[in-house]
Design a protein around this motif. Sequence first.
Motif, short mmCIF file in Angstrom:
data_model
loop_
_atom_site.label_atom_id
_atom_site.label_comp_id
_atom_site.label_asym_id
_atom_site.label_seq_id
_atom_site.Cartn_x
_atom_site.Cartn_y
_atom_site.Cartn_z
N ASP A 1 0.80 -1.22 0.00
CA ASP A 1 0.00 0.00 0.00
C ASP A 1 0.84 1.27 0.00
N MET A 2 2.05 1.21 0.53
CA MET A 2 2.95 2.37 0.55
C MET A 2 4.37 1.85 0.74
N ALA A 3 5.37 2.72 0.45
CA ALA A 3 6.74 2.23 0.46
C ALA A 3 7.70 3.32 0.93
N LEU A 4 8.78 2.87 1.57
CA LEU A 4 9.86 3.75 2.01
C LEU A 4 11.18 3.23 1.46
N SER B 1 7.86 3.61 -6.61
CA SER B 1 7.08 4.83 -6.40
C SER B 1 6.06 5.05 -7.51
N GLU B 2 6.27 4.42 -8.67
CA GLU B 2 5.25 4.47 -9.72
C GLU B 2 4.01 3.67 -9.34
N ARG B 3 4.18 2.68 -8.48
CA ARG B 3 3.08 1.76 -8.16
C ARG B 3 2.31 2.17 -6.90
N VAL B 4 3.01 2.66 -5.88
CA VAL B 4 2.36 2.96 -4.61
C VAL B 4 2.90 4.27 -4.05
N PRO B 5 2.14 4.96 -3.19
CA PRO B 5 2.65 6.17 -2.54
C PRO B 5 3.95 5.87 -1.79
N SER B 6 4.99 6.67 -2.04
CA SER B 6 6.32 6.35 -1.54
C SER B 6 7.03 7.59 -1.01
#
Length: 395
Positions: free
Chosen positions: A166-169, A346-351
Amino acid sequence: MDMRGINDIGASIDTAVEAVAPGLIEVRRDIHAHPEIGFEVERTAGVVAAELDKLGIPYRTGIGRTGIVAEIEGGAPGPCLLIRADMDALPIQEMTGLPFASTVPGKMHACGHDIHTATLIGVGAVLKDLAPRLRGSVRLVFQPAEETPESGAAAMIEDGAADGVDMALAFHNSPTMPTGQFGYLRGASTASADTFDITVRGRSGHAARPQDAADPIVAAAYLVTQLQTVVSRTIDPAQGAVVTVGSIAGGATHNIIPDTCTLRGTVRARSPEARTAAEAAIRRIVQGIELTQGVTCKLDYQLGVPPLMNDGRVLEASVAAVRAQFGDVVHETAPGFGAEDFAFFSERVPSFHLRVGAGQPGRHDHLHNSDYQPDERCIGLGAAALARSAVELLS
């Protein structure tokens, strides 16, 4: 671990990091002494797997060929947060003279991915104990091949590393910031990196009779100057882009007009819109040179890494978490045109991409340098910052 309530989460993280930091430094030095390039990170992945085994964190190997994906389940249902570290080194001969310097000729961790790998292991150690507090799950991604044209991030995504996320760091050590400081950028954290090859084909002939030839070198010269207008007259100045011709080759002697001349270059852009506009402008200029110079041009335009776009919500939550953990030590930094393949996530999920200060006092280090010596204290600090961010994002 001392669990004293949500208001004491910072102290709990500090205690956990203090306990594991010496071991993380030893892991980093082991990886540093045995650098591996691209997808050939089998030994490094083995070190990561051994550390995850010690922590009791389940994982899968062979993702994106040599990557590792580990999972930490929280105490309640919720979103999945991905945290990524890259593992590969560079084809550089190390010149540091450190006791744990590279033992592999021509290979070195000159970008600090050994730091990143150890840091993410530390994040896993902290979050494993904090898991009951989390609403959702954390996915730790140890990635090969960030430094190579063939992207390890893309390969891991192809193998499902981002499925259900769902999100990434992600994070990167920064020697231009002192250790203990953190940085961020709104919008693009890094730029896209595309390449082009242009073969200009004319008609060869004697240099004394240019009227009987079609000179590809003159056409290529016009191309070089026209390409400079892509940024100055096509791209919104607020978005930023760079077009650079890095190679031009044609002809073999003084008195012959050759058949062909070849240009090679790169395009960097800090937004998807600028990236698209730059490609369209280059294609238009190439077509114009064909018409005006009586030559033909073959353009091979290769899309590489996209710009890494920071999501505002994930950025704000992470920056607030770092400030809650350490105080006023995180600041907005100057933009640049380096590239980073975490952009595919970051193209796939809010990052969000965090910069972690790694500058040693009295040194002026730079990435991709044979004498690069980051401050190892950034490992524990980075682990604490990312763990606190995860807790805040999954509270």
